[in-house]
Design an enzyme around this catalytic site. Structure first.
Site, PDB file in Angstrom:
ATOM      1  N   GLU A 165      48.806 -13.216  -9.273  1.00 28.94           N
ATOM      2  CA  GLU A 165      48.963 -12.142  -8.288  1.00 28.94           C
ATOM      3  C   GLU A 165      47.982 -11.002  -8.515  1.00 28.94           C
ATOM      4  OE1 GLU A 165      50.518 -12.646  -5.743  1.00 28.94           O
ATOM      5  OE2 GLU A 165      51.825 -14.297  -6.263  1.00 28.94           O
ATOM      6  N   GLU A 193      46.117 -13.792   0.209  1.00 27.01           N
ATOM      7  CA  GLU A 193      46.671 -15.142   0.227  1.00 27.01           C
ATOM      8  C   GLU A 193      45.577 -16.204   0.177  1.00 27.01           C
ATOM      9  OE1 GLU A 193      49.750 -15.301  -0.333  1.00 27.01           O
ATOM     10  OE2 GLU A 193      50.029 -13.159   0.042  1.00 27.01           O
ATOM     11  N   HIS A 205      44.307 -16.903  -3.247  1.00 24.15           N
ATOM     12  CA  HIS A 205      45.200 -17.776  -4.014  1.00 24.15           C
ATOM     13  C   HIS A 205      44.850 -19.253  -3.861  1.00 24.15           C
ATOM     14  CE1 HIS A 205      48.229 -15.341  -5.889  1.00 24.15           C
ATOM     15  NE2 HIS A 205      48.630 -14.759  -4.770  1.00 24.15           N
ATOM     16  N   GLY A 241      55.927 -10.450   1.721  1.00 26.55           N
ATOM     17  CA  GLY A 241      54.905 -10.133   2.711  1.00 26.55           C
ATOM     18  C   GLY A 241      54.236 -11.385   3.239  1.00 26.55           C
ATOM     19  N   ALA A 242      53.890 -12.302   2.317  1.00 29.91           N
ATOM     20  CA  ALA A 242      53.236 -13.554   2.676  1.00 29.91           C
ATOM     21  C   ALA A 242      53.334 -14.478   1.476  1.00 29.91           C
ATOM     22  CB  ALA A 242      51.783 -13.323   3.069  1.00 29.91           C
ATOM     23  N   MET A 243      53.043 -15.763   1.693  1.00 31.12           N
ATOM     24  CA  MET A 243      53.148 -16.762   0.623  1.00 31.12           C
ATOM     25  C   MET A 243      52.006 -17.746   0.713  1.00 31.12           C
ATOM     26  SD  MET A 243      54.614 -17.986  -1.978  1.00 31.12           S
ATOM     27  CE  MET A 243      53.973 -19.438  -2.830  1.00 31.12           C
ATOM     28  N   GLU A 244      51.363 -17.987  -0.432  1.00 31.60           N
ATOM     29  CA  GLU A 244      50.104 -18.725  -0.503  1.00 31.60           C
ATOM     30  C   GLU A 244      50.254 -20.232  -0.549  1.00 31.60           C
ATOM     31  OE1 GLU A 244      51.119 -17.521  -4.856  1.00 31.60           O
ATOM     32  OE2 GLU A 244      51.296 -16.647  -2.857  1.00 31.60           O
ATOM     33  N   ASN A 245      51.203 -20.809   0.167  1.00 30.88           N
ATOM     34  CA  ASN A 245      51.310 -22.265   0.207  1.00 30.88           C
ATOM     35  C   ASN A 245      49.948 -22.856   0.579  1.00 30.88           C
ATOM     36  OD1 ASN A 245      54.289 -21.856   0.181  1.00 30.88           O
ATOM     37  ND2 ASN A 245      53.915 -21.174   2.282  1.00 30.88           N
ATOM     38  N   GLU A 301      58.524 -20.209  -3.749  1.00 30.87           N
ATOM     39  CA  GLU A 301      58.223 -19.417  -4.938  1.00 30.87           C
ATOM     40  C   GLU A 301      59.357 -18.413  -5.142  1.00 30.87           C
ATOM     41  OE1 GLU A 301      54.308 -17.398  -6.879  1.00 30.87           O
ATOM     42  OE2 GLU A 301      54.877 -16.665  -4.922  1.00 30.87           O
TER      43      GLU A 301
END
Length: 896
Positions: free
Chosen positions: A348, A326, A329, A289-293, A155
């Site tokens: 978001e 996350e 998401h 901070g983090a990623m919602e894969n 992203e």
């Protein structure tokens, strides 16, 4: 400038121009990817087979690709997954366009007719060090050996750096991923492992189950020296934490919070989790901070791994909030996705809001909506600038999509959703959300789709019109409240009106803000404001929808509270009579109402609408307020005054701080006590930090130095809730020995949280020579994900801000090369701390800062830096007022 009088649907779903959009002549259906990383050489290779549907007669197939070598392209009719008989292959030429980030696959003869095809090619690339695309994350193990993890961050538009693809969010497809896992390593991806075969020379070829139909930016694969916890079955979902070896003792909070979140969201949304497994992956190097894969969420280590014995309550709250964000998401963003990047705010903002709801259910005693008020204040701070933007903003290029990830997208967006939910009622709002998700599962949407779904459950409330007025124009109102006397029922009548709020009376000469290509920005003129108005201590506020014309409302009892409950995203200005009544009733106000009263007063002081004496009067009524967030406004205000005040007047600010805060520290004490509620540790830490730094309380400083020395010597361990405050005070007074001790602890931390705590304290240094040492480390040793934030903190510190600025001027090209592209603008968030003026009112630094940044910053992030420049100007104007107003703080002390 869009106003509330314009159709609120205008602009929604806008594609943002066609400069860097793919042609719409073909759509992907399925990707089969083989990924082979070489961790030792820092390279990767792969094979892609993409099943796609051609919709028009095409001379070329255009996909996204960047920094890839592509070979052996081939096009065959049919889809193997559908059982089609494979047709004869057609040879293709490849034309790469680096500027457009595209690869065109061109038939060597003829065109491609409409139908089903499979596009195949091999590709290769470099595992980069920029924390985007397919990149290297590095750590040193217990034997001192550097270990490499190959991981992804796609992203917003970086899947194209890992494999050729249709890298736009509405071009969803199924992903069938296979990874060559080196021997002794672990590979994880979005779906569970389906099968594996041995590789010649060691290792495995691991195939993962096909995903649901999803966008490319949600694809993830991670390969490296990692461990996974045993799976926890959460109603059929396999939950694990993936981490580097030796950190399994830090996962209990994450497992517990994620377990709760999966069940909470299933019940709230009325839909099951859209997968069968969820891995939470802790990475040493991670830009965000983090990623919602989907099914493979990646985190900074310090936002996932925590030892409850050595983690502050505020730090645990942050870990849980990020996990909840996350996981939200997985439904709102992954299952249902925005159509284009102008709508990323909805993903978001909704995840931010839902994380608050989830965390409040998980730990109601944490009062997370009250603590969120501090983050909301940051959004109000940006949204009061003439360089603000609408929450939904046209996006034309990848760098513009990246620039959308700011407090307006997250905190303002979440705040207006919260405001709407409280106005409508939780049940109606939730049913609207359920309607939206059920209708659009696996698809793409625009914001109006959500407003229509919620509006269907909201009765006569014009949801679409309300939200259009908040999302499609920048800024927010100042709602003015004036008592008119008794109404027909004998209750007080309140007249309410609105006007735009801004910190500067008119836009400044800000060259960074002048290159926005004509798109709507700045502060709007009028909003549809969903107000809750009630009496202090009352339970049932009135609903008032305030438009451009004034409204009158009768308040049944108690001093009138315009933002009753505290959920509104606006400022409130009370007339003298109303304010006096509220201050007399201060103790019966809810925590958020008290926070807003203090914060709105401070905001009007910053804007020049009120003098510091008004703030001092409000602060004097805090008494023994138990809420740390209410006190944080007072502490923040006094801290800024210390940063900007003439040197000769700083003792006056320090005296006011001691008068206001020392009684509170005496009340709560230094050590935890039986019966302390969840807010006391945060209040204690805030008081100690303020008094030990700009408050110049020598006894507090000495106690912190003593506690630090005892811990370094192994004689004691500082309580986790106080550890950050002690470090901040020690760094503020540090000499070389203290700096060396903090750096030694940073280099050999107890856990990721301890590492960040020690590093963050260095922003409090005051010795320019020590600061130069740390700044040098920002270009070498300190992780690139952390350095921009540390430099910003150092820029904002009065004593070392000028030294830090000179360093930035000299080394900005090196920073741009080393730091993640999405965090360069973070460096300049510290420049408002350079707002000091001389005796004649001439800025000491602001003019040279503006001039340098105008020539140095390019692209979409100019707008973000322009906001920091405007905040700097607001501070300069405040600094000019201080010699005439600081005396109004004299004798400040809380009333009891």
């Amino acid at each position: 400038m869009t106003t509330s009088g314009v159709d609120p649907g205008a602009g929604s779903g806008a594609l943002g121009g066609d400069e860097l959009r793919l042609p719409r002549g073909a759509r992907p259906e399925r990707y089969e990817l083989l990924i082979s990383p070489d961790l030792s050489s820092g390279r990767f290779s792969g094979v892609a087979r993409i099943e796609l549907e051609v919709l028009l007669d095409l001379e070329r197939l255009v996909l996204n690709a960047l920094e890839l070598g592509i070979e052996a392209p081939e096009l065959r009719p049919g889809w193997a997954s559908a059982g089609d008989e494979p047709g004869e292959p057609r040879s293709l030429a490849i034309e790469l366009d680096e500027e457009r980030q595209e690869a065109a696959f061109v038939p060597t003869s003829g065109t491609v007719a409409p139908g089903r095809y499979t596009l195949s090619c091999s590709f290769s690339g470099v595992l980069n060090d920029r924390l985007s695309g397919f990149y290297r994350s590095v750590y040193v193990d217990d034997e001192g050996v550097e270990r490499v993890i190959a991981t992804t961050q796609f992203e917003e538009t970086d899947a194209r750096r890992a494999f050729p693809c249709f890298d736009e969010p509405d071009l969803k497809a199924v992903f069938d991923i296979t990874i060559d896992e080196p021997e002794g390593m672990l590979a994880v991806s979005n779906s569970p492992e389906l099968s594996s075969t041995a590789l010649a020379g060691g290792g495995r070829r691991v195939r993962f189950a096909p995903t649901i139909k999803m966008s490319t930016y949600l694809v993830a694969f991670v390969v490296g020296p990692l461990e996974a916890t045993p799976a926890v079955d959460v109603d059929g979902v396999a939950l694990r934490v993936v981490h580097r070896p030796g950190r399994g003792h830090l996962v209990s909070l994450a497992i517990d919070a994620a377990n709760h979140a999966l069940r909470f969201y299933r019940d709230y949304f009325g839909l099951p989790y859209p997968g069968t497994k969820l891995d939470l992956v802790a990475l040493p190097d991670f830009a965000s901070g983090a990623m919602e894969n989907l099914g493979c969420v990646t985190f900074r280590e310090a936002l996932l791994l925590a030892d409850p014995e050595h983690t502050a309550r505020a730090e645990m709250e942050r870990v849980v909030e990020v996990i909840d964000h996350e996981i939200a998401h997985m439904w709102f963003g992954d299952l249902v996705t925005m159509r284009w990047w102008n709508g990323i705010w909805l993903n978001e903002a909704f995840a931010t809001f839902m994380a608050l709801c989830c965390e409040d259910d998980y730990r109601p005693e944490w009062q997370v909506f009250v603590s969120f008020a501090r983050r909301r204040a940051s959004a109000l701070g940006v949204d009061g600038l003439h360089t603000t933007r609408p929450v939904e903003f046209p996006v034309r290029r990848p760098d513009e999509a990246a620039a959308m990830f700011d407090v307006l997208t997250y905190e303002k967006g979440a705040s207006v959703l919260w405001m709407l939910e409280q106005y409508l009622g939780r049940a109606s709002f939730r049913e609207g959300v359920r309607r939206y998700l059920a209708r659009h599962a696996y698809g793409n949407t625009d914001a109006v789709d959500l407003w229509e779904a919620i509006g269907a459950e909201a009765g006569e409330v014009p949801v679409r019109e309300i939200m259009g007025s908040w999302i499609l124009q920048g800024g927010h109102p100042l709602v003015s409240a004036r008592l008119l006397g008794a109404g027909t029922s004998g209750s007080p009548t309140l007249e309410l009106s609105q006007e735009p709020f801004s910190y500067l009376p008119e836009p400044m000469d800000n060259p960074l803000a002048e290159r926005d290509e004509g798109r709507s920005s700045g502060i709007g003129s009028s909003w549809l404001v969903p107000l809750l108005v009630g009496g202090a201590g009352g339970e049932r506020p009135h609903r008032v929808l305030l438009g451009a014309s004034p409204e009158r409302v009768e308040v049944e009892r108690g001093a009138p509270v315009v933002n009753a409950g505290g959920s509104g995203f606006f400022r409130v200005g009370y007339d003298a009579e109303s304010l006096a009544g509220l201050l007399a009733s201060f103790g019966v106000l809810r925590p958020l109402e008290r926070f807003n009263l203090v914060a709105d007063t401070w905001a009007t002081c910053l804007a020049g609408r009120a003098r510091l004496g008004t703030l001092a009067e409000v602060l004097s009524h805090l008494g023994d307020d138990p809420d740390p967030h209410v006190w944080s406004v007072a502490i923040g205000a006094l801290g800024l005054l210390d940063t900007l005040a003439p040197e000769v007047d700083r003792p006056l600010v320090a005296g006011a701080a001691r008068a206001l805060l020392l009684p509170q520290l005496e009340r709560v004490g230094w050590d935890p006590r039986p019966g302390d509620d969840e807010q006391v540790p945060m209040l204690r830490a805030g008081l100690v930090t303020a008094l030990g730094t700009f408050g110049r309380a020598e006894a507090v400083s000495a106690r912190c130095v003593e506690l630090f020395a005892d811990e370094v010597a192994g004689r004691a361990v500082v309580d986790a809730d106080l550890a950050g405050a002690v470090l901040a005070v020690v760094a503020y007074h540090a000499g070389q020995a203290e700096l060396d001790a903090i750096l030694a602890r940073y280099r050999a931390p107890r856990d990721p949280m301890d590492e960040v705590r020690n590093l963050s304290s260095l922003g409090r240094l005051r010795d320019p020579g020590l600061a130069e040492q740390v700044l040098g480390l920002c270009l070498t040793e300190i992780r690139s994900q952390n350095a921009p934030y540390l430099i910003a903190s150092m820029l904002s510190t009065r004593e070392i801000g000028p030294t830090t600025w000179r360093f930035v001027e000299a080394h900005l090209p090196e920073m741009m090369d080393r730091f993640p592209a999405n965090s360069i603008h973070r460096v300049f968030e510290g420049i408002p701390g350079l707002g000091q003026v001389d005796a004649a009112g001439t800025p000491r630094y602001a003019d040279q800062v503006r001039s340098f940044l105008d020539s140095a910053i390019q692209g979409a992030r100019r707008r973000l830096v322009a906001q920091s420049v405007e905040r700097l100007e607001a501070n300069v104007r405040l600094a000019r007022r201080l010699p005439a107003e600081l005396a109004e703080l004299g004798g400040l002390a809380p009333r009891r």
